[in-house]
Enzyme design. Structure first.
Site, PDB file in Angstrom:
ATOM      1  N   SER A  28       0.812  -1.210   0.000  1.00 51.78           N
ATOM      2  CA  SER A  28       0.000   0.000   0.000  1.00 51.78           C
ATOM      3  C   SER A  28       0.852   1.269   0.000  1.00 51.78           C
ATOM      4  CB  SER A  28      -0.912   0.008   1.236  1.00 51.78           C
ATOM      5  OG  SER A  28      -1.601   1.233   1.338  1.00 51.78           O
TER       6      SER A  28
ATOM      7  N   ARG B 196      -0.578   3.934   0.727  1.00 48.56           N
ATOM      8  CA  ARG B 196      -1.271   4.694   1.774  1.00 48.56           C
ATOM      9  C   ARG B 196      -0.631   4.451   3.133  1.00 48.56           C
ATOM     10  NH1 ARG B 196      -7.589   3.877   3.674  1.00 48.56           N
ATOM     11  NH2 ARG B 196      -7.793   5.824   4.849  1.00 48.56           N
TER      12      ARG B 196
ATOM     13  N   ALA C 153      -4.741 -22.754 -12.166  1.00 48.97           N
ATOM     14  CA  ALA C 153      -4.007 -23.152 -13.361  1.00 48.97           C
ATOM     15  C   ALA C 153      -4.702 -22.708 -14.647  1.00 48.97           C
ATOM     16  CB  ALA C 153      -3.805 -24.663 -13.370  1.00 48.97           C
TER      17      ALA C 153
ATOM     18  N   ARG D 103       0.032 -12.975 -22.262  1.00 49.53           N
ATOM     19  CA  ARG D 103       1.140 -12.126 -21.824  1.00 49.53           C
ATOM     20  C   ARG D 103       2.523 -12.649 -22.181  1.00 49.53           C
ATOM     21  NH1 ARG D 103      -1.270  -7.230 -20.837  1.00 49.53           N
ATOM     22  NH2 ARG D 103      -3.082  -7.476 -19.461  1.00 49.53           N
TER      23      ARG D 103
END
Length: 259
Positions: free
Chosen positions: A90, A92, A183, A193
């Site tokens: 994060s 933040r 999977a 990708r």
């Protein structure tokens, strides 16, 4: 530098998938699903599933990766794969005092571009920390004026400062995450990708993830990789024209894992 580790996975993932497939195609009882599932029979079940295009049983195997040294640009891309679980550092709660970033190879390769990029990152880091400190001081003063003790006020103000200071951080900013995919989702992820048309950073990540899961479940991922590994290229006129080279690359990865 990108670091990827397979930190957990379903125990005996291929046997689990074969057991699920066995239930689909026989009158086996739940208590008997794992009986007789030798390595040979498991491989046979998985090959049959692949040939039939019956993909749902492989969803029972999941893989968890620890990933760091990647950019927020990559984060925006990988979270588009929605059948997955993500835990991300994060901005933040964590102040980036040690500001790190990813330099794209094309920028790295051109000295003038690299110089301009590094100057921009240095300026972004300064602006981020300056803004965070100014916000923290302002919030601390306000909270103390409202009656909150200084220590408590500063702790709360620090989080509030991070929340808004992060708006000036660039997409190049490094992040880290834990990602879990089953999977079937991984097969889709690799299909899209690992392709040479994918953006360079997420392609590198996908290749590293593939190299980690293949040795664990070689029959599940036997046809995994970019689409052209197991069939014709789906990119049409946008095809890279290197299908043979890509197939040889993934064949070498698989052979290396089995050696």
């Amino acid at each position: 530098m990108m670091t990827v580790r397979l930190i957990a996975h379903t125990p005996e993932p291929e046997k689990v998938v074969a057991a699920a497939a066995k239930l689909c195609y026989s009158d086996a009882h739940i208590t008997d699903l794992l009986d007789g599932l030798t390595e040979e029979k498991t491989a046979k079940f998985l090959t049959m599933l692949s040939n039939l295009g019956h993909a749902s049983p492989i969803e029972h195997a999941s893989f968890t990766f620890g990933i760091e040294g990647v950019s927020r640009t990559l984060l925006a891309q990988i979270t588009r794969h929605r059948i997955a679980s993500f835990s991300v550092q994060s901005q933040r709660y964590v102040r980036l005092d040690d500001f790190r970033y990813v330099v794209p190879p094309e920028i790295e390769a051109i000295p003038e571009a690299k110089e301009a990029f590094l100057a921009s990152m240095e300026e972004d880091a300064k602006r981020y920390l300056d803004l965070a400190h100014k916000l923290e001081e302002g919030h601390t003063a306000r909270l103390m004026a409202e009656g909150m003790p200084e220590k408590q006020a500063r702790a709360k103000a620090s989080k509030q400062a991070n929340e808004d200071a992060r708006f000036v951080l660039p997409n190049a900013c490094e992040t880290k995450m834990v990602v879990t995919m089953n999977a079937r989702s991984l097969q889709n992820f690799f299909h899209l990708r690992c392709c040479s048309r994918a953006q360079w950073e997420i392609r590198e990540l996908a290749e590293k993830m593939f190299e980690l899961v293949y040795p664990v479940a070689p029959h599940i991922f036997a046809k995994s990789g970019p689409a052209c590994v197991s069939g014709p290229c789906p990119e049409g006129r946008m095809c890279c024209g290197k299908t043979a080279e890509v197939r040889a690359k993934y064949a070498a990865i698989k052979e290396g894992a089995e050696a």
